[in-house]
Design a protein around this motif. Structure first.
Motif, mmCIF file in Angstrom:
data_model
loop_
_atom_site.group_PDB
_atom_site.id
_atom_site.type_symbol
_atom_site.label_atom_id
_atom_site.label_comp_id
_atom_site.label_asym_id
_atom_site.label_seq_id
_atom_site.Cartn_x
_atom_site.Cartn_y
_atom_site.Cartn_z
ATOM 1 N N ARG A 1 47.900 60.473 6.261
ATOM 2 C CA ARG A 1 48.050 59.948 4.894
ATOM 3 C C ARG A 1 49.445 59.350 4.712
ATOM 4 O O ARG A 1 49.617 58.333 4.046
ATOM 5 C CB ARG A 1 47.832 61.064 3.867
ATOM 6 N N VAL A 2 50.423 60.002 5.314
ATOM 7 C CA VAL A 2 51.812 59.528 5.202
ATOM 8 C C VAL A 2 51.928 58.135 5.825
ATOM 9 O O VAL A 2 52.477 57.202 5.219
ATOM 10 C CB VAL A 2 52.779 60.535 5.877
ATOM 11 N N GLU A 3 51.375 58.008 7.029
ATOM 12 C CA GLU A 3 51.443 56.701 7.704
ATOM 13 C C GLU A 3 50.661 55.639 6.945
ATOM 14 O O GLU A 3 51.084 54.489 6.843
ATOM 15 C CB GLU A 3 50.888 56.839 9.125
ATOM 16 N N GLU A 4 49.528 56.038 6.397
ATOM 17 C CA GLU A 4 48.668 55.102 5.681
ATOM 18 C C GLU A 4 49.359 54.563 4.411
ATOM 19 O O GLU A 4 49.299 53.372 4.108
ATOM 20 C CB GLU A 4 47.357 55.820 5.328
ATOM 21 N N ILE A 5 50.019 55.442 3.697
ATOM 22 C CA ILE A 5 50.716 55.015 2.463
ATOM 23 C C ILE A 5 51.793 53.987 2.813
ATOM 24 O O ILE A 5 51.893 52.924 2.196
ATOM 25 C CB ILE A 5 51.315 56.244 1.734
ATOM 26 N N VAL A 6 52.582 54.291 3.830
ATOM 27 C CA VAL A 6 53.663 53.370 4.222
ATOM 28 C C VAL A 6 53.069 52.047 4.697
ATOM 29 O O VAL A 6 53.521 50.963 4.297
ATOM 30 C CB VAL A 6 54.548 54.002 5.324
ATOM 31 N N ARG A 7 52.028 52.133 5.513
ATOM 32 C CA ARG A 7 51.412 50.924 6.066
ATOM 33 C C ARG A 7 50.864 50.037 4.944
ATOM 34 O O ARG A 7 51.072 48.830 4.915
ATOM 35 C CB ARG A 7 50.289 51.328 7.024
ATOM 36 N N ARG A 8 50.183 50.678 3.982
ATOM 37 C CA ARG A 8 49.581 49.873 2.912
ATOM 38 C C ARG A 8 50.634 49.246 1.997
ATOM 39 O O ARG A 8 50.500 48.103 1.593
ATOM 40 C CB ARG A 8 48.639 50.741 2.071
ATOM 41 N N VAL A 9 51.673 50.001 1.673
ATOM 42 C CA VAL A 9 52.715 49.431 0.803
ATOM 43 C C VAL A 9 53.417 48.284 1.528
ATOM 44 O O VAL A 9 53.628 47.211 0.948
ATOM 45 C CB VAL A 9 53.723 50.515 0.343
ATOM 46 N N ARG A 10 53.737 48.457 2.791
ATOM 47 C CA ARG A 10 54.377 47.360 3.553
ATOM 48 C C ARG A 10 53.467 46.146 3.591
ATOM 49 O O ARG A 10 53.919 45.007 3.486
ATOM 50 C CB ARG A 10 54.710 47.813 4.973
ATOM 51 N N GLY A 11 52.173 46.387 3.697
ATOM 52 C CA GLY A 11 51.217 45.296 3.764
ATOM 53 C C GLY A 11 51.113 44.520 2.450
ATOM 54 O O GLY A 11 50.627 43.386 2.431
ATOM 55 N N ALA A 12 51.563 45.110 1.365
ATOM 56 C CA ALA A 12 51.446 44.459 0.054
ATOM 57 C C ALA A 12 52.667 43.601 -0.269
ATOM 58 O O ALA A 12 52.704 42.918 -1.293
ATOM 59 C CB ALA A 12 51.276 45.526 -1.033
ATOM 60 N N LEU A 13 53.668 43.619 0.600
ATOM 61 C CA LEU A 13 54.926 42.916 0.256
ATOM 62 C C LEU A 13 54.861 41.419 0.572
ATOM 63 O O LEU A 13 54.115 41.013 1.441
ATOM 64 C CB LEU A 13 56.094 43.563 1.019
#
Ligand code: ATP
Ligand code: PRP
Length: 231
Positions: free
Chosen positions: A219-231
């Motif tokens: 979940r930790v990796e997923e949150i970071v990955r998704r937020v980075r993907g939204a930039l």
């Protein structure tokens, strides 16, 4: 273990923080009524949202009572020592930008750099019978910059929690360390930023409190990955 993400409950970075989560495919839903300071992410179990003010988020990250937070880098760096060992700046979010700067009265014509200011500080007691006074709410950043980066030791910090730019004219301090974005408040108060006086170029960041329990947590990796993907 439930992961807690702290997001701004008010203030200038609140809306943009919520938008990033939406764009990241992490849609926020409130729990209870609209005034509730708790939320969750639609379709993402095991994560709760805590709505706090920007400075509270920095404090909770320092205390390790939340897993992630969205807040200003300035507030995080001001609130803890050894910041890079204790938190990870996972993403710079592109809003909430402001510089933490050293500013002196415009009429100090021969003070343009930190070296010039160091000379002023060294002479200050002899000339004025007291140390150079700096108004700021950024105690830690000021001390690191003056003492750590520039070897200036002879100064006194005067705590200022608001209207800091007014402190020199009011006789409460000689110079200031504060945040600036457009520069208009500094200008209106006849202050100028020193040429090498930018302490930090801050913006809103996704910040993670470093915890052993995060190792291998998808979940930790997923949150970071998704937020980075939204930039
Ligand atoms: N012009 C500005 N003035 C002050 N802060 C700014 C400015 N532009 C961006 N920021 C950033 O916004 C963040 C603070 O946001 P804001 O002032 O909205 O918080 P707040 O809700 O008032 O929080 P708190 O009450 O906890 O201080 C800081 O990280 C700061 O660097
Ligand atoms: O460079 P500028 O665009 O003029 O912005 C900088 C000013 O804005 C902020 O004050 P503000 O009155 O917005 O609120 P705050 O201090 O309560 O956050 C900040 O403390 C500075 O005083």
């Amino acid at each position: 273990m439930t992961l807690t993400i702290a997001l701004p409950s008010k203030g200038r970075i609140k809306e943009a923080a919520a938008e990033i989560f939406d764009r990241a495919g992490l849609p926020l839903v409130s729990v209870g009524n609209d005034r509730s300071y708790r939320g969750r992410i639609d379709g993402f179990d095991g994560v709760e949202i805590a709505y706090l003010s920007a400075s509270e988020i920095a404090r909770e990250l320092a205390a390790g009572t939340v897993d992630f937070g969205v807040t200003g880098e300035d507030l995080v760096r001001e609130d803890m020592s050894e910041v890079d060992a204790r938190v990870e700046f996972c993403a710079r979010l592109g809003f909430g930008g402001a510089d933490v700067v050293v500013a002196v009265p415009e009429i100090w014509l021969d003070v343009e750099t930190m070296a010039d200011l160091g000379d002023v500080a060294a002479d200050f007691r002899a000339r004025h019978g007291r140390r150079l006074a700096i108004a700021t709410k950024y105690w830690r950043l000021t001390q690191q910059f003056f003492s750590g980066s520039h070897g200036i030791q002879l100064y006194r910090i005067v705590e200022s929690l608001g209207a800091t730019e007014g402190a020199p004219a009011a006789g409460q301090a000689d110079i200031i360390v504060d945040i600036t974005s457009t520069g208009s408040t500094l200008k209106a108060n006849h202050l100028k930023v020193l040429a090498d006086g930018v302490i930090l170029k801050s913006e809103a960041c996704l910040v993670r409190a470093r915890k052993a329990a995060h190792q291998g947590d998808e979940r930790v990796e997923e949150i970071v990955r998704r937020v980075r993907g939204a930039l």
